[in-house]
Design an enzyme around this catalytic site. Structure first.
Site, PDB file in Angstrom:
ATOM      1  N   ASN A   9      -4.400 -20.557 -12.162  1.00 17.33           N
ATOM      2  CA  ASN A   9      -4.490 -19.213 -11.588  1.00 17.33           C
ATOM      3  C   ASN A   9      -5.839 -18.648 -12.024  1.00 17.33           C
ATOM      4  O   ASN A   9      -6.001 -18.219 -13.160  1.00 17.33           O
ATOM      5  CB  ASN A   9      -3.330 -18.356 -12.125  1.00 17.33           C
ATOM      6  CG  ASN A   9      -3.446 -16.899 -11.706  1.00 17.33           C
ATOM      7  OD1 ASN A   9      -4.293 -16.553 -10.878  1.00 17.33           O
ATOM      8  ND2 ASN A   9      -2.602 -16.051 -12.274  1.00 17.33           N
ATOM      9  N   HIS A  95       3.394 -12.099  -9.830  1.00 19.02           N
ATOM     10  CA  HIS A  95       2.756 -12.260 -11.142  1.00 19.02           C
ATOM     11  C   HIS A  95       2.894 -10.945 -11.923  1.00 19.02           C
ATOM     12  O   HIS A  95       2.876  -9.857 -11.324  1.00 19.02           O
ATOM     13  CB  HIS A  95       1.284 -12.610 -10.953  1.00 19.02           C
ATOM     14  CG  HIS A  95       0.614 -13.007 -12.234  1.00 19.02           C
ATOM     15  ND1 HIS A  95       0.160 -12.069 -13.140  1.00 19.02           N
ATOM     16  CD2 HIS A  95       0.359 -14.219 -12.781  1.00 19.02           C
ATOM     17  CE1 HIS A  95      -0.352 -12.709 -14.187  1.00 19.02           C
ATOM     18  NE2 HIS A  95      -0.243 -14.006 -13.986  1.00 19.02           N
ATOM     19  N   GLY A 173      -2.740 -14.338 -21.581  1.00 14.06           N
ATOM     20  CA  GLY A 173      -4.109 -13.968 -21.926  1.00 14.06           C
ATOM     21  C   GLY A 173      -4.263 -13.428 -23.338  1.00 14.06           C
ATOM     22  O   GLY A 173      -5.303 -12.872 -23.682  1.00 14.06           O
ATOM     23  N   SER A 212      -0.923 -18.460 -22.126  1.00 16.57           N
ATOM     24  CA  SER A 212      -1.757 -19.063 -23.164  1.00 16.57           C
ATOM     25  C   SER A 212      -1.479 -20.549 -23.375  1.00 16.57           C
ATOM     26  O   SER A 212      -1.505 -21.040 -24.504  1.00 16.57           O
ATOM     27  CB  SER A 212      -1.622 -18.290 -24.483  1.00 16.57           C
ATOM     28  OG  SER A 212      -2.080 -16.955 -24.312  1.00 16.57           O
TER      29      SER A 212
HETATM   30  P1  PGA Z   1      -3.082 -17.311 -19.406  1.00 18.10           P
HETATM   31  O1  PGA Z   1      -2.537 -16.716 -18.027  1.00 18.10           O
HETATM   32  O2  PGA Z   1      -2.943 -18.801 -19.338  1.00 18.10           O
HETATM   33  O3  PGA Z   1      -4.504 -16.845 -19.504  1.00 18.10           O
HETATM   34  O4  PGA Z   1      -2.227 -16.727 -20.501  1.00 18.10           O
HETATM   35  C1  PGA Z   1      -1.418 -17.251 -17.376  1.00 18.10           C
HETATM   36  C2  PGA Z   1      -1.152 -16.507 -16.100  1.00 18.10           C
HETATM   37  O5  PGA Z   1      -1.356 -15.287 -16.048  1.00 18.10           O
HETATM   38  O6  PGA Z   1      -0.727 -17.110 -15.093  1.00 18.10           O
END
Ligand code: PGA
Length: 255
Positions: A9, A95, A173, A212
């Site tokens: 994504n 999302h 994130g 993450s």
């Molecule tokens: P991330 O995001 O891997 O940066 O935690 C995942 C997502 O929002 O699909």
């Protein structure tokens, strides 16, 4: 047999040059990977460009779609049929950033799932709880409600044509990953919720973990019995990291 599926994504990232480099980098590393389905979801304006570079080796998807099924006066929206015509295989729906920043409710998300399926796209239905909800013991109530909205609107049969992504909001994130045990517990809950309506559909349902995921935690997460790959944000913006995560899914295999 559930083949693991890893989807990047890319969110609202990338100059044209960066997107080209990322697409080329992922494509170059795909050849050695077997037994894993891989896709990327660039921003709307980059979809055609990425498709031209990676298709058909790699599935391309969008991060959102309009709830309106047909063409019309909906300034700024992008319809499912347009995405399908562009060559999209997937569309991320619901999302947590759409739910929290853009006011998308579970009812709207369920409607978008229906529209996406009608357009011939595979929805990646995102569900997950906030930190506050987890700490107050509401994880199953929240995720259950998000799932039930789609089950009630679309019926259980469509769960054989979509992917669920469990993404705890507190892990997106933040660098803070759900432990494999925490993630597995919710994945088992999701499969059970679907199984209560149709056991065979639940058995074939692919449930990705997101939040993450990195090269160094992917194998352990993907080894959990109800985790069938991942939805990858930050780490999908680096081709080497994304490919390492795809490699982890391939190594663990399907079930
Ligand atoms: P991330 O995001 O891997 O940066 O935690 C995942 C997502 O929002 O699909």
């Amino acid at each position: 047999m559930r083949t693991p599926v890893v989807i990047g994504n890319w969110k609202m990232n990338g100059t044209l040059a960066e997107v080209d480099a990322l697409a080329q980098g992922v494509l170059a590393g795909l050849a050695g990977l077997a037994g894993v389905e891989v896709g990327v979801c660039p921003s709307f304006v980059h979809i055609a460009r990425v498709r031209d570079q990676v298709g058909p080796a790699l599935g391309v998807g969008a991060q959102n779609l309009a709830v309106q099924p047909a063409a019309g006066a909906y300034t700024g929206e992008v319809a499912g049929f347009m995405l399908k015509e562009l060559g999209c295989a997937y569309v991320i729906v619901g999302h947590s950033e759409r739910r929290s920043l853009f006011g998308e409710t579970s009812v709207l998300v369920a409607e978008k799932v229906a529209v996406a399926l009608d357009a011939g796209l595979t929805p990646v239905l995102c569900v997950g709880e906030t930190l506050e909800e987890r700490e107050s013991g509401a994880t199953e109530a929240v995720v259950g409600e998000q799932l039930d909205a789609v089950l009630d609107r679309c019926g259980v049969a469509v769960f054989s044509r979509l992917i669920v992504a469990y993404e705890p909001v507190w892990a997106i994130g933040t660098g803070r990953t759900a432990s494999p045990g925490q993630a597995q517990a919710v994945h088992a809950f999701i499969r059970g919720r679907v199984a209560a309506r149709d056991a065979a559909v639940a058995q074939s349902l692919r449930i990705q973990y997101g939040g993450s995921v990195k090269p160094d935690n992917a194998v352990e997460l993907f080894s959990q019995p109800d985790i069938d790959g991942g939805l990858i944000g930050g780490a999908s913006l680096k081709a080497a990291d994304f490919l390492a995560i795809c490699g982890a899914a391939a190594q663990v295999g399907g079930r």
